[in-house]
Design a protein around this motif. Structure first.
Motif, mmCIF file in Angstrom:
data_model
loop_
_atom_site.group_PDB
_atom_site.id
_atom_site.type_symbol
_atom_site.label_atom_id
_atom_site.label_comp_id
_atom_site.label_asym_id
_atom_site.label_seq_id
_atom_site.Cartn_x
_atom_site.Cartn_y
_atom_site.Cartn_z
ATOM 1 N N ILE A 164 0.833 -1.201 0.000
ATOM 2 C CA ILE A 164 0.000 0.000 0.000
ATOM 3 C C ILE A 164 0.870 1.254 0.000
ATOM 4 N N LYS A 165 1.901 1.240 0.821
ATOM 5 C CA LYS A 165 2.794 2.404 0.904
ATOM 6 C C LYS A 165 3.487 2.659 -0.429
ATOM 7 N N LYS A 166 3.979 1.594 -1.039
ATOM 8 C CA LYS A 166 4.660 1.744 -2.329
ATOM 9 C C LYS A 166 3.700 2.261 -3.386
ATOM 10 N N TRP A 167 2.475 1.755 -3.384
ATOM 11 C CA TRP A 167 1.462 2.181 -4.357
ATOM 12 C C TRP A 167 1.183 3.680 -4.203
ATOM 13 N N ILE A 168 1.090 4.131 -2.945
ATOM 14 C CA ILE A 168 0.847 5.557 -2.692
ATOM 15 C C ILE A 168 2.025 6.408 -3.140
ATOM 16 N N ILE A 212 -7.120 6.345 -2.376
ATOM 17 C CA ILE A 212 -6.329 5.998 -1.190
ATOM 18 C C ILE A 212 -5.194 7.008 -0.987
ATOM 19 N N VAL A 213 -4.615 7.492 -2.080
ATOM 20 C CA VAL A 213 -3.559 8.502 -1.977
ATOM 21 C C VAL A 213 -4.132 9.775 -1.364
ATOM 22 N N HIS A 214 -5.298 10.174 -1.839
ATOM 23 C CA HIS A 214 -5.956 11.377 -1.321
ATOM 24 C C HIS A 214 -6.302 11.212 0.154
#
Length: 412
Positions: A259-263, A350-352
């Protein structure tokens, strides 16, 4: 789905601090306690994989459990006291009188322990019978006295044990409750060499400073709620439990890293090189919020309706003066934010979500009381709206390590 769980009451106790160990005491609520007055009781459940018969439990374990609870209550006597609510406009207080006690109910259940303590969707109604009921309020003149804590221990013969609590949050935050449970567990197991700093439990309300005069603001807000037709607006959020289910979703380190990498791969393009706060807490909250949204509304819905997100923020490291870690009471703040549905439902939702949650935490780090005067009014608006998510608890509290001699909790 498991059939509805049935229980049978085996024992009912009233447990007090040891006679003469605590003088009669009245503790005024601080400005950090008052915002919790309208909230319904917290209802945590702890499941232990401990196959034992009901007779073995009541004869061999329960006596020492009650004895150690009594000993613990001399340090956490507010839990066995009463919330005294006088007539308006006076301030409520927590009052302990010799002989005050908490109720401890022992029940036997024929329910499916694996189902109830598992991760799959469980009917909330089945779990609700594992939660104790607080004794009713007592009318005293024009005021009232409310119990603050009740405990229920449910034995699933040959399978396990569930310890359930009903705790009015006005008496203690999660940190204080964690200290209480750890002390009780340690005394039950005859002090296993654990560091019990909370043996020096601090009840001195003068350690909490209120330089901005928030207490009077909060009292006015609370009296408005209590005297309005919508009294109990926070209590009603759990009234439809028979329509609800409870599920457990586990995010491990590998999932967190993904998840962190995707963000991170998207955040620089969206927001530039400004560093985002991507703690495990922020990542989990953002992921849960967006997933919840996408299960409730069509994926392509382009709505500008505002959805709110609320959480509790620890105050120990955020205020500019020290408070003993053994302080018994509330020492937490509130965080809340809102954003449009279309932003959460978008490809980079999710980034937002991570960005605005992280930014809110940064603001609290800088000035935890900056928006404090609006705490109660904004919580009221948030919880009366269907368009909200609230997060309770903290990963810093190690409830899964709680061990009364039966091993660590299997589920909390």
């Amino acid at each position: 789905m498991s059939p509805s769980t049935k229980i049978k009451v085996i024992e009912l106790y009233s447990v007090s601090p040891p006679p003469g160990s605590v003088p009669a005491t009245s503790l005024p609520l601080t400005f950090l306690d008052i915002p919790w007055l309208p909230f319904s009781p917290d209802q945590p459940l702890f499941f232990y994989d401990f196959p034992i018969s009901t007779i073995q439990f009541t004869q061999k374990i329960l006596p020492s459990l009650n004895h150690s609870l009594s000993f613990t209550l001399q340090y956490f006597f507010p839990f066995s006291g009463k919330l005294v609510v006088p007539p308006k406009p006076n301030k409520p207080s927590i009052v302990y009188t010799e002989g005050d006690s908490i109720s401890v109910t022992v029940v036997e259940s024929d329910g499916d322990f694996s189902y109830l303590s598992g991760n799959s969707a469980r009917k909330f109604q089945d779990l609700h019978c594992l939660v104790p009921k607080l004794p009713p309020s007592e009318l005293v003149g024009d005021g009232e006295k409310d119990p603050l804590l009740a405990i229920q221990i449910t034995v699933f013969p040959g399978c396990g044990i569930c310890m359930g609590f009903a705790l009015r949050p006005v008496v203690a935050d999660g940190r204080t409750f964690d200290n209480f449970l750890k002390m009780w567990a340690s005394f039950t197991c005859k002090n296993r060499g654990e560091d019990l700093q909370c043996l020096e439990a601090t009840h001195d309300r003068s350690v909490i400073h209120d330089p901005s005069g928030l207490e009077s603001t909060f009292l006015k807000e609370w009296w408005k709620i209590k005297n309005s037709e919508k009294e109990g607006f926070l209590h009603s959020t759990r009234s439809n439990f028979h329509e609800m289910v409870r599920s457990t979703f586990v995010l491990g380190k590998p999932e967190m890293e993904k998840i962190k990498k995707w963000i991170l791969t998207r955040s620089e393009k969206l927001y530039g090189s400004k560093q985002m706060l991507l703690s495990p807490y922020v990542l989990t909250c953002a992921f849960v919020w967006v997933c919840w949204m996408k299960t409730h509304w069509p994926i392509n819905e382009d709505s500008e309706e505002v959805h709110c997100f609320g959480f509790v923020a620890g105050g120990m490291t955020r205020l500019n003066y020290p408070v003993p870690t053994s302080y018994v009471g509330n020492y937490v703040a509130f965080g809340r934010l809102g954003t449009m549905r279309k932003d959460l439902m978008a490809e980079n939702g999710i980034v937002h979500a991570a960005k605005i949650i992280g930014n809110t935490i940064k603001k609290l780090d800088g000035d935890v009381l900056g928006d404090a005067k609006n705490w109660i009014s904004k919580w009221k608006m948030l919880l009366e709206s269907e368009l909200h998510v609230t997060i309770i608890g903290s990963p810093k509290l190690k409830f899964y390590s709680l061990d009364f001699g039966w091993g660590k909790a299997q589920k909390n």
